[in-house]
Design a protein around this motif. Sequence first.
Motif, PDB file in Angstrom:
ATOM      1  N   UNK A   5      64.264  39.400   0.956  1.00  0.00           N
ATOM      2  CA  UNK A   5      62.873  39.639   1.305  1.00  0.00           C
ATOM      3  C   UNK A   5      62.739  40.846   2.224  1.00  0.00           C
ATOM      4  N   UNK A   6      63.600  40.933   3.234  1.00  0.00           N
ATOM      5  CA  UNK A   6      63.472  42.001   4.213  1.00  0.00           C
ATOM      6  C   UNK A   6      63.807  43.362   3.622  1.00  0.00           C
ATOM      7  N   UNK A   7      64.617  43.393   2.571  1.00  0.00           N
ATOM      8  CA  UNK A   7      65.001  44.679   2.012  1.00  0.00           C
ATOM      9  C   UNK A   7      64.010  45.203   0.983  1.00  0.00           C
ATOM     10  N   UNK A   8      62.836  44.586   0.901  1.00  0.00           N
ATOM     11  CA  UNK A   8      61.746  45.227   0.178  1.00  0.00           C
ATOM     12  C   UNK A   8      61.317  46.432   1.002  1.00  0.00           C
ATOM     13  N   UNK A   9      61.461  47.609   0.419  1.00  0.00           N
ATOM     14  CA  UNK A   9      61.140  48.851   1.122  1.00  0.00           C
ATOM     15  C   UNK A   9      59.631  49.022   1.209  1.00  0.00           C
ATOM     16  N   UNK A  10      59.122  49.262   2.414  1.00  0.00           N
ATOM     17  CA  UNK A  10      57.704  49.465   2.642  1.00  0.00           C
ATOM     18  C   UNK A  10      57.505  50.916   3.052  1.00  0.00           C
ATOM     19  N   UNK A 171      39.889  40.576   5.542  1.00  0.00           N
ATOM     20  CA  UNK A 171      40.178  41.488   4.448  1.00  0.00           C
ATOM     21  C   UNK A 171      41.244  40.958   3.514  1.00  0.00           C
ATOM     22  N   UNK A 172      41.601  41.781   2.541  1.00  0.00           N
ATOM     23  CA  UNK A 172      42.623  41.426   1.551  1.00  0.00           C
ATOM     24  C   UNK A 172      43.538  42.618   1.320  1.00  0.00           C
ATOM     25  N   UNK A 173      44.689  42.325   0.777  1.00  0.00           N
ATOM     26  CA  UNK A 173      45.559  43.359   0.221  1.00  0.00           C
ATOM     27  C   UNK A 173      45.635  43.111  -1.273  1.00  0.00           C
ATOM     28  N   UNK A 174      45.454  44.180  -2.048  1.00  0.00           N
ATOM     29  CA  UNK A 174      45.457  44.033  -3.496  1.00  0.00           C
ATOM     30  C   UNK A 174      46.493  44.949  -4.118  1.00  0.00           C
ATOM     31  N   UNK A 175      47.045  44.489  -5.239  1.00  0.00           N
ATOM     32  CA  UNK A 175      47.988  45.298  -6.013  1.00  0.00           C
ATOM     33  C   UNK A 175      47.178  46.231  -6.897  1.00  0.00           C
ATOM     34  N   UNK A 176      47.387  47.535  -6.754  1.00  0.00           N
ATOM     35  CA  UNK A 176      46.582  48.499  -7.510  1.00  0.00           C
ATOM     36  C   UNK A 176      47.462  49.258  -8.497  1.00  0.00           C
ATOM     37  N   UNK A 177      46.894  49.705  -9.604  1.00  0.00           N
ATOM     38  CA  UNK A 177      47.677  50.463 -10.578  1.00  0.00           C
ATOM     39  C   UNK A 177      48.194  51.762  -9.967  1.00  0.00           C
ATOM     40  N   UNK A 212      50.181  51.389   0.768  1.00  0.00           N
ATOM     41  CA  UNK A 212      51.634  51.316   0.902  1.00  0.00           C
ATOM     42  C   UNK A 212      52.280  51.237  -0.473  1.00  0.00           C
ATOM     43  N   UNK A 213      53.494  51.746  -0.572  1.00  0.00           N
ATOM     44  CA  UNK A 213      54.330  51.504  -1.747  1.00  0.00           C
ATOM     45  C   UNK A 213      55.411  50.506  -1.345  1.00  0.00           C
ATOM     46  N   UNK A 214      55.505  49.408  -2.091  1.00  0.00           N
ATOM     47  CA  UNK A 214      56.546  48.403  -1.875  1.00  0.00           C
ATOM     48  C   UNK A 214      57.580  48.554  -2.973  1.00  0.00           C
ATOM     49  N   UNK A 215      58.847  48.608  -2.599  1.00  0.00           N
ATOM     50  CA  UNK A 215      59.933  48.726  -3.572  1.00  0.00           C
ATOM     51  C   UNK A 215      60.960  47.646  -3.289  1.00  0.00           C
ATOM     52  N   UNK A 216      61.197  46.765  -4.258  1.00  0.00           N
ATOM     53  CA  UNK A 216      62.184  45.714  -4.072  1.00  0.00           C
ATOM     54  C   UNK A 216      63.590  46.297  -4.143  1.00  0.00           C
ATOM     55  N   UNK A 217      64.544  45.483  -3.767  1.00  0.00           N
ATOM     56  CA  UNK A 217      65.942  45.907  -3.800  1.00  0.00           C
ATOM     57  C   UNK A 217      66.376  46.273  -5.219  1.00  0.00           C
ATOM     58  N   UNK A 218      65.719  45.673  -6.217  1.00  0.00           N
ATOM     59  CA  UNK A 218      66.059  45.947  -7.611  1.00  0.00           C
ATOM     60  C   UNK A 218      65.282  47.142  -8.182  1.00  0.00           C
ATOM     61  N   UNK A 220      61.902  47.591  -8.299  1.00  0.00           N
ATOM     62  CA  UNK A 220      60.558  47.335  -8.809  1.00  0.00           C
ATOM     63  C   UNK A 220      59.544  47.819  -7.771  1.00  0.00           C
ATOM     64  N   UNK A 221      58.586  48.654  -8.199  1.00  0.00           N
ATOM     65  CA  UNK A 221      57.609  49.239  -7.290  1.00  0.00           C
ATOM     66  C   UNK A 221      56.215  48.642  -7.485  1.00  0.00           C
ATOM     67  N   UNK A 222      55.457  48.602  -6.388  1.00  0.00           N
ATOM     68  CA  UNK A 222      54.077  48.132  -6.432  1.00  0.00           C
ATOM     69  C   UNK A 222      53.295  48.874  -5.365  1.00  0.00           C
ATOM     70  N   UNK A 223      52.064  49.258  -5.662  1.00  0.00           N
ATOM     71  CA  UNK A 223      51.179  49.843  -4.668  1.00  0.00           C
ATOM     72  C   UNK A 223      50.314  48.734  -4.069  1.00  0.00           C
ATOM     73  N   UNK A 224      50.207  48.744  -2.754  1.00  0.00           N
ATOM     74  CA  UNK A 224      49.443  47.726  -2.020  1.00  0.00           C
ATOM     75  C   UNK A 224      48.362  48.417  -1.212  1.00  0.00           C
TER      76      UNK A 224
END
Length: 259
Positions: A5-10, A171-177, A212-218, A220-224
């Motif tokens: 969990x902690x190694x998800x790059x923010x 507020x909220x945080x949403x996953x955006x394209x 923010x860009x979140x990147x998992x250890x594997x 996988x990227x997601x914009x938040x």
Amino acid sequence: MAIEQELTRVELLQADDVSKYVLKNEREILSIMRQLVDARSLVSARLVPGTDAFLSAILRVADDGHSLILDGSPDVLMNDRIERAAQLDCVTQLDKVRIQFRLERPTLEAFGSSPAFRAPLPGELLRLQRREFYRLQAPVTQSLTCTVPLPEAGGSMREMTLRIIDISGGGIAIAVPPEGVPFAPGSEFAGCQIRLPDSAPIPARLIVRNLFRLTTRNGVEMLRAGCEFSGMPRGADEIIQRYILKIERERSARQRALG
């Protein structure tokens, strides 16, 4: 601290106030590093490039005041890989604040009878206050969504349904394209609909505060996009707070049941 969990790059891409998150003053960074030493905080470190990771700690700030001594691994082969790494991507916590930084070109040396690594003090440090970044994470078993009207060429509108990552009364945080949706700090979206289980859609205006860009250890990227509520109808905050309390009670009950 769960290393996966902690190694998800923010990575902060944009914010209305970058200084809330990114620290670049050397004296302030040194102060935080010394606090991490005193607190004996564990550090999750990922080798860059690559996916190898190990659990460590900052043993001390070196006498020169410009470098750190990081605890090595008991695995000799891992230490060899660490020494060949270009960077160590480090994540830790201090007083429930997530601290993230990168160490350049670690070099192996002895610390007493144990292996350790020396690296220059990081040039910047990312701090994420829980109240500013982490809210109630949406349960995996429930789909929380937000419908956002988006302008099209020619003046028409289209609705896009986006996944809610976490939520609070403010507020909220949403996953955006990754492309095609202008979620920049300061952007406002009127006519949005917050959809929670077992309640009618909640109308809201969203104001984007950070991206923010979140990147998992594997990899996988997601914009938040972190968004603030504006112009909420009367009683909407009570509905959201009731939902948050319900989920927190359910999670607490599951944890008690698991012992």
